[in-house]
Design a protein around this motif. Sequence first.
Motif, mmCIF file in Angstrom:
data_model
loop_
_atom_site.group_PDB
_atom_site.id
_atom_site.type_symbol
_atom_site.label_atom_id
_atom_site.label_comp_id
_atom_site.label_asym_id
_atom_site.label_seq_id
_atom_site.Cartn_x
_atom_site.Cartn_y
_atom_site.Cartn_z
ATOM 1 N N THR A 51 0.816 -1.219 0.000
ATOM 2 C CA THR A 51 0.000 0.000 0.000
ATOM 3 C C THR A 51 0.846 1.263 0.000
ATOM 4 O OG1 THR A 51 -1.729 -1.192 1.184
ATOM 5 C CG2 THR A 51 -1.841 1.207 1.230
ATOM 6 N N GLU A 52 1.901 1.310 0.811
ATOM 7 C CA GLU A 52 2.723 2.517 0.887
ATOM 8 C C GLU A 52 3.455 2.787 -0.422
ATOM 9 O OE1 GLU A 52 4.964 1.390 4.343
ATOM 10 O OE2 GLU A 52 3.757 2.710 5.619
ATOM 11 N N LEU A 53 3.968 1.741 -1.060
ATOM 12 C CA LEU A 53 4.649 1.919 -2.342
ATOM 13 C C LEU A 53 3.648 2.314 -3.426
ATOM 14 C CD1 LEU A 53 7.199 1.909 -4.041
ATOM 15 C CD2 LEU A 53 6.942 -0.584 -4.295
ATOM 16 N N LYS A 54 2.448 1.744 -3.412
ATOM 17 C CA LYS A 54 1.406 2.142 -4.366
ATOM 18 C C LYS A 54 1.119 3.630 -4.239
ATOM 19 C CE LYS A 54 -1.181 -2.170 -4.638
ATOM 20 N NZ LYS A 54 -2.471 -2.821 -4.375
ATOM 21 N N THR A 55 1.022 4.108 -3.009
ATOM 22 C CA THR A 55 0.766 5.529 -2.770
ATOM 23 C C THR A 55 1.914 6.375 -3.303
ATOM 24 O OG1 THR A 55 -0.559 5.009 -0.829
ATOM 25 C CG2 THR A 55 0.306 7.253 -0.976
ATOM 26 N N GLU A 56 3.124 5.908 -3.113
ATOM 27 C CA GLU A 56 4.287 6.651 -3.590
ATOM 28 C C GLU A 56 4.348 6.659 -5.128
ATOM 29 O OE1 GLU A 56 9.013 7.119 -2.518
ATOM 30 O OE2 GLU A 56 7.871 5.502 -1.579
ATOM 31 N N ILE A 57 3.986 5.560 -5.755
ATOM 32 C CA ILE A 57 3.923 5.516 -7.214
ATOM 33 C C ILE A 57 2.873 6.508 -7.706
ATOM 34 C CG2 ILE A 57 3.259 4.086 -9.199
ATOM 35 C CD1 ILE A 57 4.581 1.712 -7.675
ATOM 36 N N GLN A 58 1.730 6.546 -7.039
ATOM 37 C CA GLN A 58 0.677 7.503 -7.400
ATOM 38 C C GLN A 58 1.185 8.940 -7.269
ATOM 39 O OE1 GLN A 58 -2.138 7.684 -8.797
ATOM 40 N NE2 GLN A 58 -3.076 9.559 -8.054
ATOM 41 N N SER A 59 1.944 9.231 -6.228
ATOM 42 C CA SER A 59 2.457 10.592 -6.053
ATOM 43 C C SER A 59 3.449 10.956 -7.158
ATOM 44 C CB SER A 59 3.090 10.777 -4.674
ATOM 45 O OG SER A 59 4.327 10.112 -4.588
ATOM 46 N N ARG A 60 4.173 9.987 -7.681
ATOM 47 C CA ARG A 60 5.085 10.251 -8.796
ATOM 48 C C ARG A 60 4.284 10.605 -10.051
ATOM 49 N NH1 ARG A 60 10.500 7.834 -7.780
ATOM 50 N NH2 ARG A 60 10.628 8.078 -5.531
ATOM 51 N N ARG A 61 3.149 9.936 -10.235
ATOM 52 C CA ARG A 61 2.272 10.276 -11.367
ATOM 53 C C ARG A 61 1.804 11.716 -11.234
ATOM 54 N NH1 ARG A 61 -2.477 8.390 -11.503
ATOM 55 N NH2 ARG A 61 -2.803 8.685 -13.717
ATOM 56 N N VAL A 62 1.368 12.081 -10.043
ATOM 57 C CA VAL A 62 0.901 13.448 -9.786
ATOM 58 C C VAL A 62 2.052 14.428 -9.988
ATOM 59 C CG1 VAL A 62 -0.017 14.998 -8.025
ATOM 60 C CG2 VAL A 62 -0.966 12.701 -8.266
ATOM 61 N N GLY A 63 3.257 14.047 -9.589
ATOM 62 C CA GLY A 63 4.433 14.893 -9.742
ATOM 63 C C GLY A 63 4.768 15.198 -11.186
ATOM 64 N N ALA A 64 4.304 14.358 -12.097
ATOM 65 C CA ALA A 64 4.555 14.582 -13.524
ATOM 66 C C ALA A 64 3.781 15.792 -14.049
ATOM 67 C CB ALA A 64 4.197 13.333 -14.322
ATOM 68 N N ARG A 65 2.830 16.292 -13.267
ATOM 69 C CA ARG A 65 2.077 17.487 -13.679
ATOM 70 C C ARG A 65 3.002 18.687 -13.879
ATOM 71 N NH1 ARG A 65 -2.921 17.012 -9.451
ATOM 72 N NH2 ARG A 65 -3.894 15.200 -10.399
ATOM 73 N N ALA A 66 4.044 18.798 -13.067
ATOM 74 C CA ALA A 66 4.992 19.907 -13.220
ATOM 75 C C ALA A 66 5.690 19.828 -14.584
ATOM 76 C CB ALA A 66 6.022 19.893 -12.093
ATOM 77 N N CYS A 67 5.994 18.616 -15.027
ATOM 78 C CA CYS A 67 6.596 18.433 -16.348
ATOM 79 C C CYS A 67 5.632 18.897 -17.429
ATOM 80 C CB CYS A 67 6.944 16.965 -16.575
ATOM 81 S SG CYS A 67 8.125 16.256 -15.410
ATOM 82 N N TYR A 68 4.375 18.527 -17.277
ATOM 83 C CA TYR A 68 3.359 18.898 -18.264
ATOM 84 C C TYR A 68 3.121 20.407 -18.272
ATOM 85 C CZ TYR A 68 -1.083 18.658 -20.853
ATOM 86 O OH TYR A 68 -2.085 18.823 -21.767
ATOM 87 N N GLN A 69 3.093 21.019 -17.092
ATOM 88 C CA GLN A 69 2.895 22.468 -17.029
ATOM 89 C C GLN A 69 4.047 23.192 -17.726
ATOM 90 O OE1 GLN A 69 0.093 24.171 -15.827
ATOM 91 N NE2 GLN A 69 1.122 25.751 -17.009
ATOM 92 N N ASN A 70 5.256 22.731 -17.514
ATOM 93 C CA ASN A 70 6.415 23.307 -18.185
ATOM 94 C C ASN A 70 6.289 23.148 -19.704
ATOM 95 O OD1 ASN A 70 9.053 24.573 -18.147
ATOM 96 N ND2 ASN A 70 9.842 22.571 -18.756
ATOM 97 N N TYR A 71 5.820 21.977 -20.134
ATOM 98 C CA TYR A 71 5.612 21.732 -21.562
ATOM 99 C C TYR A 71 4.593 22.720 -22.128
ATOM 100 C CZ TYR A 71 4.181 19.477 -25.879
ATOM 101 O OH TYR A 71 3.880 19.239 -27.190
ATOM 102 N N ILE A 72 3.459 22.885 -21.444
ATOM 103 C CA ILE A 72 2.414 23.809 -21.899
ATOM 104 C C ILE A 72 2.951 25.234 -21.979
ATOM 105 C CG2 ILE A 72 0.223 24.890 -21.244
ATOM 106 C CD1 ILE A 72 -0.600 22.179 -20.070
ATOM 107 N N ASP A 73 3.696 25.635 -20.955
ATOM 108 C CA ASP A 73 4.244 27.000 -20.924
ATOM 109 C C ASP A 73 5.186 27.270 -22.094
ATOM 110 O OD1 ASP A 73 2.828 27.392 -18.583
ATOM 111 O OD2 ASP A 73 4.580 27.190 -17.273
ATOM 112 N N ASN A 74 5.907 26.245 -22.531
ATOM 113 C CA ASN A 74 6.908 26.421 -23.586
ATOM 114 C C ASN A 74 6.479 25.955 -24.977
ATOM 115 O OD1 ASN A 74 9.231 27.502 -22.051
ATOM 116 N ND2 ASN A 74 8.949 25.602 -20.905
ATOM 117 N N GLN A 75 5.595 24.976 -25.048
ATOM 118 C CA GLN A 75 5.253 24.372 -26.333
ATOM 119 C C GLN A 75 3.787 24.545 -26.737
ATOM 120 O OE1 GLN A 75 7.623 22.928 -28.233
ATOM 121 N NE2 GLN A 75 9.135 23.400 -26.663
#
Length: 142
Positions: A51-75
Amino acid sequence: AAERPTLGIDRWARAELSYDVNGKEGNWTYFDLEGKEVNKGNGDCHGTVGTELKTEIQSRRVGARACYQNYIDNQGLARGKIVISARISQTGEVANATINSDQIGDVTLAECVLNNFRRTFQHRPDDGCVLVRVPVSFVLAQ
């Protein structure tokens, strides 16, 4: 219901965690080397994702939003999914992480998302290493 095939433990290839469109965790699905769904197991990795690792994997997915926001801002706007495959060792280190598929096709975005999954996990798999396949969908919130 049709019975799923059962293979020897050395024949498992990967596990996939699904998420619904709202980001809620779905089910784990296991596949053999030919890509056919099977009961459970992971190639040479015999661990499980707690359960704890599943939660951490989910948080990494959510963390990818910063990558997407940077992409939107530039591309500009884009929609699509990037699927990450990762081998998480029994110590929580990511021994291997790769892009399994990329619907957007931007190298910088894909590398940013991938680097998010390459960092060592605080929570370790139970009973050995695991292979995970994590889809990360990018759409604008409405």
